[in-house]
Design an enzyme around this catalytic site. Structure first.
Site, PDB file in Angstrom:
ATOM      1  N   GLU A 167      -0.380  31.978   0.837  1.00  0.00           N
ATOM      2  CA  GLU A 167      -1.709  31.717   1.505  1.00  0.00           C
ATOM      3  C   GLU A 167      -2.722  32.929   1.297  1.00  0.00           C
ATOM      4  O   GLU A 167      -2.353  33.836   1.302  1.00  0.00           O
ATOM      5  CB  GLU A 167      -1.401  31.747   2.998  1.00  0.00           C
ATOM      6  CG  GLU A 167      -0.838  30.172   3.298  1.00  0.00           C
ATOM      7  CD  GLU A 167      -0.844  30.199   4.975  1.00  0.00           C
ATOM      8  OE1 GLU A 167      -0.690  29.094   5.247  1.00  0.00           O
ATOM      9  OE2 GLU A 167      -0.503  31.145   5.551  1.00  0.00           O
ATOM     10  N   ALA A 198      -4.897  26.388  11.340  1.00  0.00           N
ATOM     11  CA  ALA A 198      -4.315  25.191  11.363  1.00  0.00           C
ATOM     12  C   ALA A 198      -3.031  25.336  10.760  1.00  0.00           C
ATOM     13  O   ALA A 198      -2.869  26.302  10.109  1.00  0.00           O
ATOM     14  CB  ALA A 198      -4.969  24.117  10.785  1.00  0.00           C
ATOM     15  N   GLU A 211       0.921  29.468  14.310  1.00  0.00           N
ATOM     16  CA  GLU A 211      -0.113  29.585  13.046  1.00  0.00           C
ATOM     17  C   GLU A 211      -1.333  30.239  13.572  1.00  0.00           C
ATOM     18  O   GLU A 211      -1.872  30.856  12.721  1.00  0.00           O
ATOM     19  CB  GLU A 211      -0.799  27.995  13.096  1.00  0.00           C
ATOM     20  CG  GLU A 211       0.280  26.983  12.174  1.00  0.00           C
ATOM     21  CD  GLU A 211       0.472  27.457  10.990  1.00  0.00           C
ATOM     22  OE1 GLU A 211       0.030  28.050  10.398  1.00  0.00           O
ATOM     23  OE2 GLU A 211       1.801  27.114  10.419  1.00  0.00           O
ATOM     24  N   ARG A 237      -8.018  26.708  -0.969  1.00  0.00           N
ATOM     25  CA  ARG A 237      -7.256  25.302  -0.697  1.00  0.00           C
ATOM     26  C   ARG A 237      -7.034  24.719  -2.119  1.00  0.00           C
ATOM     27  O   ARG A 237      -8.186  24.431  -3.069  1.00  0.00           O
ATOM     28  CB  ARG A 237      -8.111  24.382   0.146  1.00  0.00           C
ATOM     29  CG  ARG A 237      -7.885  24.595   1.255  1.00  0.00           C
ATOM     30  CD  ARG A 237      -6.733  24.324   2.018  1.00  0.00           C
ATOM     31  NE  ARG A 237      -6.743  24.775   3.536  1.00  0.00           N
ATOM     32  CZ  ARG A 237      -5.658  24.510   4.257  1.00  0.00           C
ATOM     33  NH1 ARG A 237      -4.290  24.153   3.628  1.00  0.00           N
ATOM     34  NH2 ARG A 237      -5.708  24.562   5.520  1.00  0.00           N
ATOM     35  N   GLU A 260      -2.315  33.202  10.901  1.00  0.00           N
ATOM     36  CA  GLU A 260      -3.487  32.952  10.092  1.00  0.00           C
ATOM     37  C   GLU A 260      -4.548  34.271  10.653  1.00  0.00           C
ATOM     38  O   GLU A 260      -5.282  34.438   9.790  1.00  0.00           O
ATOM     39  CB  GLU A 260      -3.980  31.711  10.191  1.00  0.00           C
ATOM     40  CG  GLU A 260      -2.867  30.705   9.338  1.00  0.00           C
ATOM     41  CD  GLU A 260      -3.762  29.230   9.087  1.00  0.00           C
ATOM     42  OE1 GLU A 260      -4.654  28.932   9.524  1.00  0.00           O
ATOM     43  OE2 GLU A 260      -2.817  28.474   8.450  1.00  0.00           O
ATOM     44  N   ARG A 280       0.907  -1.034  -0.162  1.00  0.00           N
ATOM     45  CA  ARG A 280       0.111   0.154  -0.196  1.00  0.00           C
ATOM     46  C   ARG A 280       1.112   1.125  -0.178  1.00  0.00           C
ATOM     47  O   ARG A 280       1.909   1.211   0.633  1.00  0.00           O
ATOM     48  CB  ARG A 280      -0.882   0.126   1.157  1.00  0.00           C
ATOM     49  CG  ARG A 280      -1.792   1.242   1.160  1.00  0.00           C
ATOM     50  CD  ARG A 280      -3.105   1.311   2.117  1.00  0.00           C
ATOM     51  NE  ARG A 280      -3.931   0.283   1.546  1.00  0.00           N
ATOM     52  CZ  ARG A 280      -5.108   0.019   1.886  1.00  0.00           C
ATOM     53  NH1 ARG A 280      -5.642   0.689   2.906  1.00  0.00           N
ATOM     54  NH2 ARG A 280      -5.810  -0.851   1.382  1.00  0.00           N
ATOM     55  N   GLU A 281       0.566   2.300  -0.783  1.00  0.00           N
ATOM     56  CA  GLU A 281       1.116   3.661  -0.932  1.00  0.00           C
ATOM     57  C   GLU A 281       0.421   4.314   0.278  1.00  0.00           C
ATOM     58  O   GLU A 281      -0.655   4.437   0.595  1.00  0.00           O
ATOM     59  CB  GLU A 281       1.060   4.079  -2.137  1.00  0.00           C
ATOM     60  CG  GLU A 281       1.913   3.293  -3.472  1.00  0.00           C
ATOM     61  CD  GLU A 281       1.121   2.195  -3.758  1.00  0.00           C
ATOM     62  OE1 GLU A 281      -0.161   2.106  -3.816  1.00  0.00           O
ATOM     63  OE2 GLU A 281       1.876   1.335  -4.056  1.00  0.00           O
ATOM     64  N   GLY A 299      -6.578   5.882   6.554  1.00  0.00           N
ATOM     65  CA  GLY A 299      -6.439   4.981   5.395  1.00  0.00           C
ATOM     66  C   GLY A 299      -5.272   5.227   4.326  1.00  0.00           C
ATOM     67  O   GLY A 299      -4.956   4.124   3.561  1.00  0.00           O
TER      68      GLY A 299
END
Length: 177
Positions: free
Chosen positions: A128, A64, A80, A52, A84, A25-26, A103
């Site tokens: 940003e 975040a 942060e 984003r 931000e 799995r990667e 996962g």
């Protein structure tokens, strides 16, 4: 190692299953990140609008950021929040840690609540596109109900803040009432 970037790596891992077969799995190896719940007072939170590129959308989020090598998550949270939002906090308290998407991704998110906020000038990183704003508890609730907040770390942070699903009458939408 399949890919190395300044913020993460993509690696192929091999796991031996119970029957002895190998499974490959990667995964994305990430240094971890923080998410901050900056409370102006008991009923108001500082949120950000953040473009984003991965989803080509401006999302409504809690502040975040990624933990730098060797950096303590609390220091990341302090850095942060200023970058931000411009706010400095007199008090930070660690609330939870959670996996973002286990996962495929090793990113562990550290959730902090920040209180005793003092306003200042935001210092976003180059590239940003962030705009901070203050929302009331009821406005945050409405943004979630209307699916204007769809970012997982923000949903987790706001739910932990105490705007639980049952409190919002969302149970009807989930078949619970």
């Amino acid at each position: 190692l399949l890919l190395q970037t300044p913020r993460f790596r993509v690696v192929r891992k091999t796991q031996t299953l119970a029957d002895g077969t190998l499974h490959r799995r990667e995964t994305v190896v990430h240094p971890g990140a923080v998410v901050i719940l900056p409370l102006v007072d008991a009923d108001h939170v500082v949120l950000i609008r953040n473009y984003r590129i991965a989803v080509d959308e401006e999302l409504t989020e809690l502040p975040a950021g990624t933990i730098d090598p060797g950096e303590d998550p609390l220091e990341t949270a302090r850095r942060e929040l200023i970058e931000e939002t411009g706010y400095r906090a007199n008090d930070f308290r660690r609330l939870r840690e959670f996996w973002v998407s286990p996962g495929i991704l090793s990113e562990r998110m550290h959730l902090f609540v920040a209180t005793g906020l003092e306003p200042g000038i935001a210092k976003p990183e180059k590239g940003e596109q962030i705009r901070p704003f203050i929302a009331s508890r009821s406005e945050a609730r409405m943004m979630i109900e209307e699916q204007k907040i769809r970012d997982a770390k923000t949903l987790v942070g706001l739910l932990i803040w105490g705007i639980g699903v049952g409190d919002w009458g969302l149970g009807k939408n989930l078949g619970h009432g």
